[in-house]
Write an enzyme that holds these catalytic residues in place. Structure first.
Site, PDB file in Angstrom:
ATOM      1  N   ARG A 154       0.841  -1.202   0.000  1.00 58.72           N
ATOM      2  CA  ARG A 154       0.000   0.000   0.000  1.00 58.72           C
ATOM      3  C   ARG A 154       0.871   1.246   0.000  1.00 58.72           C
ATOM      4  O   ARG A 154       2.027   1.208   0.397  1.00 58.72           O
ATOM      5  CB  ARG A 154      -0.921  -0.005   1.213  1.00 58.72           C
ATOM      6  CG  ARG A 154      -2.011  -1.078   1.112  1.00 58.72           C
ATOM      7  CD  ARG A 154      -2.937  -1.064   2.299  1.00 58.72           C
ATOM      8  NE  ARG A 154      -3.728   0.146   2.347  1.00 58.72           N
ATOM      9  CZ  ARG A 154      -3.800   0.945   3.404  1.00 58.72           C
ATOM     10  NH1 ARG A 154      -3.096   0.684   4.498  1.00 58.72           N
ATOM     11  NH2 ARG A 154      -4.546   2.022   3.378  1.00 58.72           N
TER      12      ARG A 154
ATOM     13  N   LYS B 215       3.137  -6.229  12.492  1.00 57.49           N
ATOM     14  CA  LYS B 215       2.403  -6.589  11.269  1.00 57.49           C
ATOM     15  C   LYS B 215       2.775  -7.998  10.794  1.00 57.49           C
ATOM     16  O   LYS B 215       3.946  -8.305  10.564  1.00 57.49           O
ATOM     17  CB  LYS B 215       2.725  -5.562  10.175  1.00 57.49           C
ATOM     18  CG  LYS B 215       1.974  -5.806   8.882  1.00 57.49           C
ATOM     19  CD  LYS B 215       1.932  -4.543   8.059  1.00 57.49           C
ATOM     20  CE  LYS B 215       1.428  -4.796   6.663  1.00 57.49           C
ATOM     21  NZ  LYS B 215       1.177  -3.561   5.929  1.00 57.49           N
TER      22      LYS B 215
ATOM     23  N   ARG C  20      -2.207   5.645  13.682  1.00 58.46           N
ATOM     24  CA  ARG C  20      -1.028   5.357  14.507  1.00 58.46           C
ATOM     25  C   ARG C  20      -1.464   5.207  15.954  1.00 58.46           C
ATOM     26  O   ARG C  20      -2.468   5.796  16.358  1.00 58.46           O
ATOM     27  CB  ARG C  20      -0.014   6.503  14.456  1.00 58.46           C
ATOM     28  CG  ARG C  20       0.255   7.065  13.088  1.00 58.46           C
ATOM     29  CD  ARG C  20       1.577   6.534  12.525  1.00 58.46           C
ATOM     30  NE  ARG C  20       1.622   6.789  11.089  1.00 58.46           N
ATOM     31  CZ  ARG C  20       2.094   7.903  10.541  1.00 58.46           C
ATOM     32  NH1 ARG C  20       2.576   8.859  11.306  1.00 58.46           N
ATOM     33  NH2 ARG C  20       2.107   8.064   9.229  1.00 58.46           N
TER      34      ARG C  20
HETATM   35  C1  BTN Z   1       0.452  -3.772   2.412  1.00 61.71           C
HETATM   36  O1  BTN Z   1       1.223  -2.856   2.100  1.00 61.71           O
HETATM   37  O2  BTN Z   1       0.160  -3.977   3.598  1.00 61.71           O
HETATM   38  C2  BTN Z   1      -0.158  -4.638   1.363  1.00 61.71           C
HETATM   39  C3  BTN Z   1       0.771  -5.735   0.927  1.00 61.71           C
HETATM   40  C4  BTN Z   1       0.197  -6.646  -0.138  1.00 61.71           C
HETATM   41  C5  BTN Z   1       1.237  -7.589  -0.691  1.00 61.71           C
HETATM   42  C6  BTN Z   1       0.646  -8.637  -1.586  1.00 61.71           C
HETATM   43  S1  BTN Z   1       1.745  -9.974  -1.890  1.00 61.71           S
HETATM   44  C7  BTN Z   1       0.683 -10.591  -3.115  1.00 61.71           C
HETATM   45  C8  BTN Z   1       0.149  -9.410  -3.873  1.00 61.71           C
HETATM   46  N1  BTN Z   1       1.032  -9.028  -4.963  1.00 61.71           N
HETATM   47  C9  BTN Z   1       1.566  -7.827  -4.774  1.00 61.71           C
HETATM   48  O3  BTN Z   1       2.356  -7.276  -5.551  1.00 61.71           O
HETATM   49  N2  BTN Z   1       1.132  -7.299  -3.614  1.00 61.71           N
HETATM   50  C10 BTN Z   1       0.187  -8.175  -2.954  1.00 61.71           C
END
Ligand code: BTN
Length: 332
Positions: free
Chosen positions: A131, A196, A330
């Site tokens: 994100r 996380k 936060r």
């Molecule tokens: C975040 O930032 O919390 C979201 C992370 C999401 C990662 C997943 S891994 C599978 C899918 N492919 C990606 O490129 N991103 C999501």
């Protein structure tokens, strides 16, 4: 299936990975014999494994091993963990050793009208998307990198709150394996013991007022090794440190068992059907928080979420609503 495109140069390493996956010591000679190649060729393959970041150990006079072994993704094992209705809702299962991003690949399929009900997993992503433009670190076999494609009629407003509901689905899948202390952090992080464990990235395509598609991307840390982990810029935890030994194929199947029916029924049910479950898992309920936007920040007490998935915070005695994408939450 393991896609054999030039961009996915690992299939040739699959046989050696499968031999070393047991974690035992294998001599160069036995590896060469099993693979039908010379010892020099074995050596080259082992060097490639090291370049993948795998902790290959050379045991003096005896051979090589991957300490702790490897729990590789396997389509047959994964499918064995699927239950109805997910088993029938899954159109295709694509397993890759290495891709840039499973979300990017699935968006590509959906643009060609072929990603509905398709689940894609990769052992490693070279450009995993997180994100807010962050990179999602996905070292080889270190986690679950899963994307699921789904087409909807009726426009994107029907998907309001979906990313929070996906968090509930992930928590439920983890609880099936007895993972303790699973919590949700608004809008869609899965936390464990204050750090996380997993993240969700939804990406949309198509006509957002009518027929459109969503890619639900989930990244879950299973066993992160030191060098990869040091690149993560927020407090993280992996499953192996809380609940070791969970099989990645069974876990991926459990995720699909929860996610596929969720996607199928979401346009009718909406977030209201998941709100109570979300609130039971809320990491910050009743706690002081700060809400940060580009321009300013607010301090208050978190009061859960409303029926659309907006965050409710009591700020100076006044109930305020915050929407995902605009602000971040936060600890206060
Ligand atoms: C975040 O930032 O919390 C979201 C992370 C999401 C990662 C997943 S891994 C599978 C899918 N492919 C990606 O490129 N991103 C999501």
């Amino acid at each position: 299936m393991h896609a054999e495109t030039p961009k996915n140069p690992l299939p040739q390493l699959r046989p050696v990975l499968e031999l070393l996956a047991d974690g035992d010591v294998h001599s160069g000679e036995s590896l060469g014999a099993a693979l039908g190649v010379s010892r020099a060729a074995v050596w080259k393959q082992l060097q490639k494994l090291e370049r993948l970041g795998l902790p290959l150990e050379s045991v003096r006079g005896r051979g090589y091993r991957l300490p702790g072994g490897l729990n590789l993704l396997d389509a047959t094992e994964l499918r064995a963990g699927l239950r109805p209705p997910a088993r029938d809702l899954l159109d295709e299962l694509l397993l890759h050793d290495r891709v840039d991003s499973t979300n990017a690949r699935l968006l590509g399929l959906l643009e060609k009208n072929s990603g509905h009900g398709v689940a894609m997993l990769a052992e490693q992503q070279t450009a995993g998307r997180g994100r807010r433009g962050r990179q999602w670190i996905s070292p080889f076999s270190g986690g679950i990198n899963l994307s699921l494609g789904w087409q909807f009629g009726g426009g994107v407003q029907l998907l309001e709150g979906l990313s929070l509901a996906v968090g509930v689905a992930i928590a439920q899948a983890l609880q099936e394996f007895g993972v303790p202390d699973v919590r949700l952090k608004w809008p869609n992080d899965v936390w464990c013991r204050g750090r996380k464990l997993a993240g969700v990235l939804l990406e949309l395509s198509g006509d957002l007022t009518d027929r459109c598609a969503v890619v639900v991307g989930i990244g879950l840390n299973v066993g992160l090794r030191g060098d990869a982990a040091s690149a993560i810029d927020q407090p993280w935890i992996d499953l192996n440190s809380v609940c070791p030994g969970i099989d990645r194929n069974r876990l991926a199947a459990a995720l699909l068992n929860h996610l596929l029916p969720l996607l199928q029924s979401y346009p009718e049910r909406g977030f209201a059907a998941y709100r109570q479950q979300w609130q039971q898992l809320d990491q910050f309920a009743g706690r002081p928080v700060r809400i940060v936007s580009v321009q300013r920040q607010w301090s208050g007490i978190a009061e859960g979420v409303d029926d659309t998935g907006a965050l409710v915070v009591a700020v100076d005695g006044e109930r305020r609503l915050f929407h995902g994408g605009e602000v971040s939450l936060r600890e206060g």
